[in-house]
Design an enzyme around this catalytic site. Structure first.
Site, mmCIF file in Angstrom:
data_model
loop_
_atom_site.group_PDB
_atom_site.id
_atom_site.type_symbol
_atom_site.label_atom_id
_atom_site.label_comp_id
_atom_site.label_asym_id
_atom_site.label_seq_id
_atom_site.Cartn_x
_atom_site.Cartn_y
_atom_site.Cartn_z
ATOM 1 N N LYS A 168 56.358 40.630 -10.819
ATOM 2 C CA LYS A 168 56.323 39.705 -11.087
ATOM 3 C C LYS A 168 55.813 38.429 -10.633
ATOM 4 O O LYS A 168 55.859 37.532 -9.745
ATOM 5 C CB LYS A 168 57.904 39.602 -11.385
ATOM 6 C CG LYS A 168 58.590 38.924 -12.336
ATOM 7 C CD LYS A 168 59.704 38.073 -11.760
ATOM 8 C CE LYS A 168 60.265 37.069 -11.609
ATOM 9 N NZ LYS A 168 59.011 35.868 -13.172
ATOM 10 N N GLU A 242 56.790 33.153 2.050
ATOM 11 C CA GLU A 242 55.693 31.843 2.185
ATOM 12 C C GLU A 242 56.791 30.732 1.400
ATOM 13 O O GLU A 242 56.293 31.136 0.403
ATOM 14 C CB GLU A 242 54.673 31.714 2.314
ATOM 15 C CG GLU A 242 53.696 30.746 2.457
ATOM 16 C CD GLU A 242 53.281 29.887 1.555
ATOM 17 O OE1 GLU A 242 54.661 28.958 1.454
ATOM 18 O OE2 GLU A 242 52.636 30.317 0.451
ATOM 19 N N CYS A 276 51.832 23.825 -1.853
ATOM 20 C CA CYS A 276 52.679 24.623 -0.783
ATOM 21 C C CYS A 276 52.415 23.302 0.588
ATOM 22 O O CYS A 276 52.721 23.052 1.495
ATOM 23 C CB CYS A 276 53.090 25.343 -0.783
ATOM 24 S SG CYS A 276 51.898 26.686 0.491
ATOM 25 N N GLU A 368 60.927 18.341 -0.842
ATOM 26 C CA GLU A 368 59.662 18.455 -0.930
ATOM 27 C C GLU A 368 59.958 18.376 -2.547
ATOM 28 O O GLU A 368 60.739 18.279 -3.244
ATOM 29 C CB GLU A 368 59.498 19.955 -1.232
ATOM 30 C CG GLU A 368 58.415 20.594 -1.242
ATOM 31 C CD GLU A 368 58.572 22.456 -1.311
ATOM 32 O OE1 GLU A 368 56.887 22.659 -1.266
ATOM 33 O OE2 GLU A 368 59.076 22.703 -1.223
#
Length: 469
Positions: A168, A242, A276, A368
């Site tokens: 997905k 992750e 990231c 973040e």
């Protein structure tokens, strides 16, 4: 209109949803949203294909990986176009990094798996050895920032170890996954080995909670990962995450300053900070702090702005720019929305931004942002630098700029991060482990670490009869 790919066939089912071009804000395609029936159909197709696929010798599965790599090469231009339309990335980056890495992922894992030895242990009258069996059906949930690269990074080890998959992609970036489904069909991959469904988070939730799914690999936001963990807890499904980062960069006064500034520009602003591994916290030794800030701010104003993936994400990044000001930051560069006086003014751009003057415990420095921005702060000692870097709840990556060999080794091993780069950034050997600590993830991808996640060991012990002499 993008259709799901299930059991080797296109499936047009579910409500359509729009996909926008981040450069202009215009709708570039539509896709069907997977509902419970579609998700169930995809998982059943994967389960039906699982036994025969797992029974193939690893060398044959490795051969399929090479054929898929060849198929990606044949559709190279289509994949580049799909990736650019969905993400707004520069053409050069897409054709030299994103799609070539997809090819490299399949070829690298084909070689790693085909050459991996089994373990055997001998005792008098006893032989113990291990074999590895695939998990079964793996749900592969892919983010929007590096959609093709990260999809293939997961698919290659999952498939070569004998799993079948349901993929997905993000609702924001389905295009390259649709082209890859065509690649699978064109290569003649057995039906059901790879299935692709489209949709929002609700479709992903249906997938991970499906009882026919045996493992989940996810790259994305930490908040989403915690939801997945709760969903799969009752069935104790293996997970590989992750997740995000609030990555630190340490710049010592014995560094090559030109090289350090160049590296900071790359690690902060690449892909609009939507990687990231990008650096959001820079710590610079006090003796070079002022010069570094001046040079970085100057370079930031020369960086070509990249679009955020969506209007919502652009607004999120801008809210952090406003937060920095409200918390008392000094803005050295950027801090707003660029004006192009062309079609890009309808897109999702923000300015590359450099700020200073905030507390380590400010929200700006704790959360973040995932945009083209960093906070720069001074430090006085090596110990202080390490403590500052490690103060985050995240621990994905760090960069270290120094010409001191002893310092490089000494500091790197004390940083609480899954990856540490010294005098460089973003270079990767696909054989090495990739992942984070703390809120940045669980498990490792890359090399044999990926093969370990996507398969489970079984120990076989045989009692050997001792011959009469």
């Amino acid at each position: 209109m993008l259709t799901h790919f299930i059991g080797g066939l296109p499936v047009a089912a579910g409500n359509p949803f729009p996909v926008h071009d981040p450069v202009t804000g215009a709708v570039v395609r539509q896709a069907h949203e997977a509902d419970p029936e579609v998700v169930d159909r995809a998982v059943r197709a994967a389960r039906e294909a699982a036994r025969d696929w797992a029974a193939l010798p690893v060398g044959e599965r490795a051969g399929w990986m090479r054929r898929l790599a060849d198929g990606i090469e044949a559709r190279f231009d289509d994949l580049v176009a799909a990736e650019i339309a969905d993400t707004g990335k520069p053409y050069e980056q897409t054709r030299t990094l994103d799609v070539p890495r997809g090819i490299a992922n399949f070829r690298a894992f084909a070689e790693i798996a085909a050459q991996r030895p089994d373990e055997a242990f001998h005792l008098p009258g006893l032989l113990s050895y291990t074999v590895r069996r695939p998990l079964g059906v793996v749900a592969v949930i892919v983010p929007w920032n590096l959609p093709f690269l990260l999809m293939t990074w997961k698919l290659a080890p999952a498939l070569v170890t004998g799993n079948t998959v349901v993929v997905k992609p993000s609702e924001a970036t389905p295009g390259s996954a649709a082209v890859f489904a065509d690649v699978c069909a064109e290569a003649g991959l057995p039906p059901g080995v790879v299935n692709v469904i489209f949709g929002y988070g609700a479709s992903g939730q249906l997938l991970v909670e499906h009882p026919g799914v045996d493992g989940v690999t996810f790259t994305g936001a930490t908040r989403t990962a915690t939801t997945i963990m709760k969903t799969v807890a009752d069935r104790v499904k293996p997970i590989s995450f992750e997740l995000g980062g609030k990555n630190a960069g340490l710049v010592f006064d014995d560094c090559d300053l030109d090289r350090a500034v160049d590296g900071a520009v790359q690690s902060v602003f690449t892909n609009g900070g939507q990687v990231c591994l990008c650096t959001e916290r820079l710590y610079v030794q006090r003796s070079i702090f002022e010069e570094f800030c001046v040079r970085l701010a100057s370079r930031a104003q020369e960086v070509e702005p990249q679009p955020m993936i969506s209007l919502e994400h652009r607004d999120k990044v801008l809210s952090y720019y406003a937060l920095a000001r409200s918390e008392g930051a000094k803005v050295h560069a950027g801090g707003g929305v660029p004006v192009f006086n062309d079609h890009r003014d309808s897109g999702y751009f923000v300015e590359p931004t450099v700020v200073t003057g905030l507390s380590e415990w400010s929200r700006f420095n704790r959360e973040e942002i995932f945009g083209p921005v960093c906070h720069v702060a001074p430090f006085d000692s090596e110990t202080e630098a390490i403590d500052l870097a490690n103060s985050s709840d995240y621990g994905l990556a760090a960069t270290l700029w120094t010409t001191g060999l002893d310092r490089a080794h000494r500091v790197a091993r004390r940083l609480e991060a899954g990856l540490v780069w010294v005098n460089t950034w973003y270079l990767r050997d696909l054989r090495t482990p990739f992942g984070g600590v703390k809120l940045s993830g669980i498990g490792r991808e890359g090399g044999t670490q990926s093969l370990d996640f996507y398969s489970e060991p079984t120990t076989i012990t045989i009692k050997l009869e001792q011959p009469d002499v």
